[in-house]
Design a protein around this motif. Structure first.
Motif, PDB file in Angstrom:
ATOM      1  N   MET A   1       0.842  -1.190   0.000  1.00 47.09           N
ATOM      2  CA  MET A   1       0.000   0.000   0.000  1.00 47.09           C
ATOM      3  C   MET A   1       0.880   1.243   0.000  1.00 47.09           C
ATOM      4  O   MET A   1       1.805   1.355   0.779  1.00 47.09           O
ATOM      5  N   LEU A   2       0.580   2.166  -0.884  1.00 45.74           N
ATOM      6  CA  LEU A   2       1.330   3.406  -0.967  1.00 45.74           C
ATOM      7  C   LEU A   2       0.773   4.395   0.042  1.00 45.74           C
ATOM      8  O   LEU A   2      -0.432   4.548   0.171  1.00 45.74           O
ATOM      9  N   HIS A   3       1.679   5.044   0.737  1.00 43.39           N
ATOM     10  CA  HIS A   3       1.251   5.968   1.780  1.00 43.39           C
ATOM     11  C   HIS A   3       1.959   7.301   1.595  1.00 43.39           C
ATOM     12  O   HIS A   3       3.188   7.358   1.612  1.00 43.39           O
ATOM     13  N   PHE A   4       1.178   8.342   1.389  1.00 43.66           N
ATOM     14  CA  PHE A   4       1.724   9.690   1.303  1.00 43.66           C
ATOM     15  C   PHE A   4       1.367  10.422   2.581  1.00 43.66           C
ATOM     16  O   PHE A   4       0.231  10.377   3.038  1.00 43.66           O
ATOM     17  N   ALA A   5       2.352  11.076   3.157  1.00 39.66           N
ATOM     18  CA  ALA A   5       2.184  11.707   4.461  1.00 39.66           C
ATOM     19  C   ALA A   5       2.279  13.221   4.340  1.00 39.66           C
ATOM     20  O   ALA A   5       2.996  13.755   3.495  1.00 39.66           O
ATOM     21  N   SER A   6       1.573  13.891   5.214  1.00 40.79           N
ATOM     22  CA  SER A   6       1.698  15.344   5.317  1.00 40.79           C
ATOM     23  C   SER A   6       3.065  15.665   5.933  1.00 40.79           C
ATOM     24  O   SER A   6       3.761  14.771   6.435  1.00 40.79           O
ATOM     25  N   LYS A   7       3.439  16.923   5.915  1.00 39.19           N
ATOM     26  CA  LYS A   7       4.709  17.332   6.515  1.00 39.19           C
ATOM     27  C   LYS A   7       4.751  16.952   7.986  1.00 39.19           C
ATOM     28  O   LYS A   7       5.754  16.413   8.467  1.00 39.19           O
ATOM     29  N   LYS A   8       3.667  17.163   8.685  1.00 40.42           N
ATOM     30  CA  LYS A   8       3.616  16.848  10.111  1.00 40.42           C
ATOM     31  C   LYS A   8       3.759  15.341  10.348  1.00 40.42           C
ATOM     32  O   LYS A   8       4.532  14.913  11.200  1.00 40.42           O
ATOM     33  N   GLN A   9       3.029  14.541   9.579  1.00 42.44           N
ATOM     34  CA  GLN A   9       3.107  13.079   9.726  1.00 42.44           C
ATOM     35  C   GLN A   9       4.505  12.567   9.411  1.00 42.44           C
ATOM     36  O   GLN A   9       5.054  11.740  10.142  1.00 42.44           O
ATOM     37  N   CYS A  13       6.980  10.737  12.126  1.00 40.50           N
ATOM     38  CA  CYS A  13       7.313   9.336  11.888  1.00 40.50           C
ATOM     39  C   CYS A  13       8.812   9.134  11.671  1.00 40.50           C
ATOM     40  O   CYS A  13       9.383   8.166  12.147  1.00 40.50           O
ATOM     41  N   LEU A  14       9.434  10.041  10.943  1.00 42.74           N
ATOM     42  CA  LEU A  14      10.844   9.895  10.608  1.00 42.74           C
ATOM     43  C   LEU A  14      11.769  10.609  11.581  1.00 42.74           C
ATOM     44  O   LEU A  14      12.988  10.508  11.468  1.00 42.74           O
ATOM     45  N   ASN A  15      11.178  11.346  12.502  1.00 42.72           N
ATOM     46  CA  ASN A  15      11.946  12.119  13.475  1.00 42.72           C
ATOM     47  C   ASN A  15      12.874  13.119  12.781  1.00 42.72           C
ATOM     48  O   ASN A  15      14.048  13.254  13.122  1.00 42.72           O
ATOM     49  N   LEU A  16      12.337  13.791  11.790  1.00 46.08           N
ATOM     50  CA  LEU A  16      13.033  14.850  11.062  1.00 46.08           C
ATOM     51  C   LEU A  16      12.228  16.131  11.212  1.00 46.08           C
ATOM     52  O   LEU A  16      10.999  16.094  11.238  1.00 46.08           O
ATOM     53  N   SER A  17      12.906  17.238  11.291  1.00 46.29           N
ATOM     54  CA  SER A  17      12.193  18.507  11.424  1.00 46.29           C
ATOM     55  C   SER A  17      11.544  18.883  10.094  1.00 46.29           C
ATOM     56  O   SER A  17      11.953  18.421   9.030  1.00 46.29           O
ATOM     57  N   ASN A  47       6.268  10.757   0.156  1.00 49.26           N
ATOM     58  CA  ASN A  47       6.157   9.316  -0.032  1.00 49.26           C
ATOM     59  C   ASN A  47       6.838   8.644   1.157  1.00 49.26           C
ATOM     60  O   ASN A  47       8.062   8.531   1.211  1.00 49.26           O
ATOM     61  N   HIS A  48       6.041   8.216   2.101  1.00 47.65           N
ATOM     62  CA  HIS A  48       6.544   7.673   3.352  1.00 47.65           C
ATOM     63  C   HIS A  48       7.500   6.511   3.119  1.00 47.65           C
ATOM     64  O   HIS A  48       8.576   6.426   3.715  1.00 47.65           O
ATOM     65  N   GLU A  49       7.137   5.600   2.247  1.00 46.99           N
ATOM     66  CA  GLU A  49       7.927   4.399   1.972  1.00 46.99           C
ATOM     67  C   GLU A  49       9.319   4.749   1.437  1.00 46.99           C
ATOM     68  O   GLU A  49      10.336   4.244   1.921  1.00 46.99           O
ATOM     69  N   LEU A  50       9.395   5.626   0.449  1.00 46.30           N
ATOM     70  CA  LEU A  50      10.683   5.963  -0.153  1.00 46.30           C
ATOM     71  C   LEU A  50      11.546   6.840   0.741  1.00 46.30           C
ATOM     72  O   LEU A  50      12.770   6.682   0.774  1.00 46.30           O
ATOM     73  N   ILE A  51      10.932   7.752   1.464  1.00 48.03           N
ATOM     74  CA  ILE A  51      11.727   8.604   2.348  1.00 48.03           C
ATOM     75  C   ILE A  51      12.308   7.780   3.492  1.00 48.03           C
ATOM     76  O   ILE A  51      13.460   7.970   3.883  1.00 48.03           O
ATOM     77  N   LYS A  52      11.531   6.848   4.000  1.00 45.51           N
ATOM     78  CA  LYS A  52      12.031   5.969   5.056  1.00 45.51           C
ATOM     79  C   LYS A  52      13.202   5.130   4.531  1.00 45.51           C
ATOM     80  O   LYS A  52      14.224   4.989   5.199  1.00 45.51           O
ATOM     81  N   ASP A  53      13.067   4.619   3.320  1.00 44.51           N
ATOM     82  CA  ASP A  53      14.159   3.848   2.729  1.00 44.51           C
ATOM     83  C   ASP A  53      15.386   4.729   2.496  1.00 44.51           C
ATOM     84  O   ASP A  53      16.510   4.307   2.743  1.00 44.51           O
TER      85      ASP A  53
END
Length: 84
Positions: A1-9, A13-17, A47-53
């Motif tokens: 499942m593809l997940h796109f996140a808002s800036k806040k999310q 989730c990634l612990n990035l400012s 793109n939550h999946e790719l940024i996490k990777d």
């Protein structure tokens, strides 16, 4: 499942400012259309999946490129159509 996140999310989730997300987006760390999309001028989704990777594979760009290829293969637009 593809997940796109808002800036806040994405930030939580990634612990990035939020400013780090913006810098990576504007200064070419991330590719528009893959790592992030602009829906309106003030509405950006990540793109939550790719940024996490990307975060996990910063020291191994070839591994991240494989993740991008895998992501692109999952898109409906890249699926083979079966003939009836």
């Amino acid at each position: 499942m593809l997940h796109f996140a808002s800036k806040k999310q994405a930030s939580e989730c990634l612990n990035l400012s939020g400013s780090t997300l913006k810098k990576n987006r504007l200064y070419g760390e991330w590719i528009e259309g893959l790592h992030w999309v602009s829906i309106k001028s003030r509405c950006v989704r990540f793109n939550h999946e790719l940024i996490k990777d990307w975060l996990q594979n910063r020291s191994d760009p070839s591994a991240h490129l494989r993740a991008i290829e895998t992501y692109q293969k999952k898109l409906l637009s890249n699926q083979l159509q079966r003939k009836p």
